[in-house]
Write a protein that holds these residues in place. Sequence first.
Motif, mmCIF file in Angstrom:
data_model
loop_
_atom_site.group_PDB
_atom_site.id
_atom_site.type_symbol
_atom_site.label_atom_id
_atom_site.label_comp_id
_atom_site.label_asym_id
_atom_site.label_seq_id
_atom_site.Cartn_x
_atom_site.Cartn_y
_atom_site.Cartn_z
ATOM 1 N N TRP A 155 0.695 -1.424 0.194
ATOM 2 C CA TRP A 155 -0.007 0.102 0.191
ATOM 3 C C TRP A 155 1.014 1.144 -0.298
ATOM 4 N N SER A 156 1.395 1.217 1.088
ATOM 5 C CA SER A 156 2.997 2.177 0.955
ATOM 6 C C SER A 156 3.126 2.618 -0.979
ATOM 7 N N GLU A 184 -12.919 -5.299 0.081
ATOM 8 C CA GLU A 184 -12.383 -4.583 0.132
ATOM 9 C C GLU A 184 -14.062 -2.629 -0.114
ATOM 10 N N ALA A 185 -14.774 -3.828 0.792
ATOM 11 C CA ALA A 185 -15.880 -2.799 1.122
ATOM 12 C C ALA A 185 -15.531 -1.261 2.285
ATOM 13 N N LEU A 186 -16.123 -0.589 1.437
ATOM 14 C CA LEU A 186 -15.116 0.655 2.161
ATOM 15 C C LEU A 186 -15.901 2.286 2.402
ATOM 16 N N PRO A 187 -16.778 1.462 4.515
ATOM 17 C CA PRO A 187 -17.764 2.687 4.076
ATOM 18 C C PRO A 187 -17.896 4.227 4.164
ATOM 19 N N VAL A 188 -18.376 4.731 3.690
ATOM 20 C CA VAL A 188 -17.788 5.594 3.859
ATOM 21 C C VAL A 188 -18.907 7.267 4.455
ATOM 22 N N ASP A 189 -18.184 7.691 5.396
ATOM 23 C CA ASP A 189 -19.233 8.651 6.100
ATOM 24 C C ASP A 189 -18.184 9.590 5.981
ATOM 25 N N THR A 190 -18.578 11.361 6.670
ATOM 26 C CA THR A 190 -18.538 12.236 6.347
ATOM 27 C C THR A 190 -16.890 12.436 6.060
ATOM 28 N N HIS A 191 -16.573 11.925 7.668
ATOM 29 C CA HIS A 191 -14.958 12.647 7.727
ATOM 30 C C HIS A 191 -14.047 11.355 6.625
ATOM 31 N N VAL A 192 -14.575 10.393 6.578
ATOM 32 C CA VAL A 192 -14.279 9.866 4.855
ATOM 33 C C VAL A 192 -13.891 10.556 3.486
ATOM 34 N N TYR A 193 -15.216 11.074 3.518
ATOM 35 C CA TYR A 193 -15.862 11.958 2.385
ATOM 36 C C TYR A 193 -14.725 13.517 2.971
ATOM 37 N N GLN A 194 -14.199 14.111 4.030
ATOM 38 C CA GLN A 194 -12.855 14.540 4.276
ATOM 39 C C GLN A 194 -11.566 13.950 3.852
ATOM 40 N N ILE A 195 -11.683 13.539 4.088
ATOM 41 C CA ILE A 195 -9.965 12.608 4.050
ATOM 42 C C ILE A 195 -9.967 12.122 2.165
ATOM 43 N N PHE A 241 -10.687 4.700 -4.345
ATOM 44 C CA PHE A 241 -9.872 3.693 -3.145
ATOM 45 C C PHE A 241 -9.487 2.104 -3.422
ATOM 46 N N ARG A 242 -11.016 1.621 -3.945
ATOM 47 C CA ARG A 242 -10.238 0.523 -4.136
ATOM 48 C C ARG A 242 -9.574 -0.103 -5.656
ATOM 49 N N GLN A 243 -9.292 1.355 -6.451
ATOM 50 C CA GLN A 243 -8.580 1.264 -8.137
ATOM 51 C C GLN A 243 -7.866 1.142 -7.030
ATOM 52 N N LEU A 244 -7.184 1.792 -5.995
ATOM 53 C CA LEU A 244 -5.578 2.757 -5.704
ATOM 54 C C LEU A 244 -5.218 1.114 -4.842
ATOM 55 N N TYR A 245 -5.950 1.143 -4.156
ATOM 56 C CA TYR A 245 -5.091 -0.277 -2.888
ATOM 57 C C TYR A 245 -5.324 -2.161 -3.338
ATOM 58 N N GLY A 246 -6.439 -1.876 -4.118
ATOM 59 C CA GLY A 246 -6.977 -3.138 -5.024
ATOM 60 C C GLY A 246 -8.017 -4.126 -3.913
ATOM 61 N N ASP A 247 -8.312 -5.354 -3.959
ATOM 62 C CA ASP A 247 -8.995 -6.338 -3.019
ATOM 63 C C ASP A 247 -9.819 -6.016 -1.720
ATOM 64 N N GLY A 263 -10.772 -1.502 1.993
ATOM 65 C CA GLY A 263 -11.359 -1.563 3.598
ATOM 66 C C GLY A 263 -10.077 -1.191 4.188
ATOM 67 N N TRP A 264 -9.577 -2.085 4.655
ATOM 68 C CA TRP A 264 -8.452 -2.261 5.489
ATOM 69 C C TRP A 264 -7.214 -1.020 5.139
ATOM 70 N N ALA A 265 -6.591 -1.180 4.367
ATOM 71 C CA ALA A 265 -5.893 -0.265 3.874
ATOM 72 C C ALA A 265 -6.302 1.491 4.464
ATOM 73 N N HIS A 266 -8.160 1.492 3.834
ATOM 74 C CA HIS A 266 -8.085 3.027 3.905
ATOM 75 C C HIS A 266 -8.722 3.065 5.687
#
Length: 335
Positions: free
Chosen positions: A107-108, A256-267, A294-300, A303-306
């Motif tokens: 990921w780095s 790969e699931a990535l929960p998007v809340d206001t905080h994640v949106y701001q990031i 983020f799925r395209q950036l980090y892969g499958d 969700g963990w990476a984010h």
Amino acid sequence: MNWNKLLCNRNELQLLGTLNGGQSFRWTYNKDKDEWTGVFSKTVWKLKHTEDCLHYQIIGSLKKPPESNIKAKTSKDMYKLKYEYFEAMLKKYFRLELPLTKYYDEWSEKDEIFKAACKQFYGIRMLAQEPVENLFSFICSQNNHISRISSMVEKLCTFYGEEICEYDGVKYYSFPDVNKLSGSQVEAKLRELGFGYRAKFIQKSAAQIIEWGGEEWFDTLQNMKYKEARQELMKLCGIGPKVADCICLMSLNHLEALPVDTHVYQIAAHNYLPHLRGKKNVTDKMYTEIGDHFRQLYGDMAGWAHTVLFCADLKKFQTDTSDTENSKPKKKRKK
């Protein structure tokens, strides 16, 4: 009570960021003793970490090793079998079979922002939680803060779970089975306990799960593709995209699931997708765009990476850098 040891370097597991980062709501930290106490899988645990070992105690449990596994002839053999059983539960909970340092390196290489964040927020693991607890805990999380979520989760356990044990004057309870939350009187009781509109969501969702096959229904979701499982979860009363993604990520093995809340949106808007800056609400289109980026950036395992970025951005962790748990172990200098 003796501590049991499990080989596990700090770079592979950081307890603070993992247990106190908003994934689970049943862990407490004793700063004086540098110990964590928590409940999962109908078992009360104590955990602490040294340089190369995760130390654990079983305070009490409603679980027992399957009789087919018990071939012991002596008390020493019984002790060994018992702790092999619980150690396997612990490894599964922290997903210790996955080489996290390797993933951090990958990921780095893909993201300089992650590379900077992971220097302090090493060892953040995605817990493999039980789906029932995960789902109803995150129904409680809607429009809520962590201390109140934790209080609600404990009320569910106290009123509908089974008592596991009493330790240091505190009674510990298991998370209730889904059928206990599906009764017609549950909504009224939960409203009385201060759950508000979430009371209806809990009772109705539990009744739907029972109708669709009970806890075995979650097994079918694990075997589906991520987006199909997410759609099935959103058929439950009160489950929207974010909560569905939390469940997919944290207990259904859809990493790969990535929960998007206001905080994640701001990031995302600040660091990755500047054209989204200044928006008042996260629309469905924006939600999908952020997740797909983020799925395209980090892969499958996006969700963990984010989750690592999420922890790195939380103010409460930024003020905890002096704590033992959050201090990166220093490499020994060669003489």
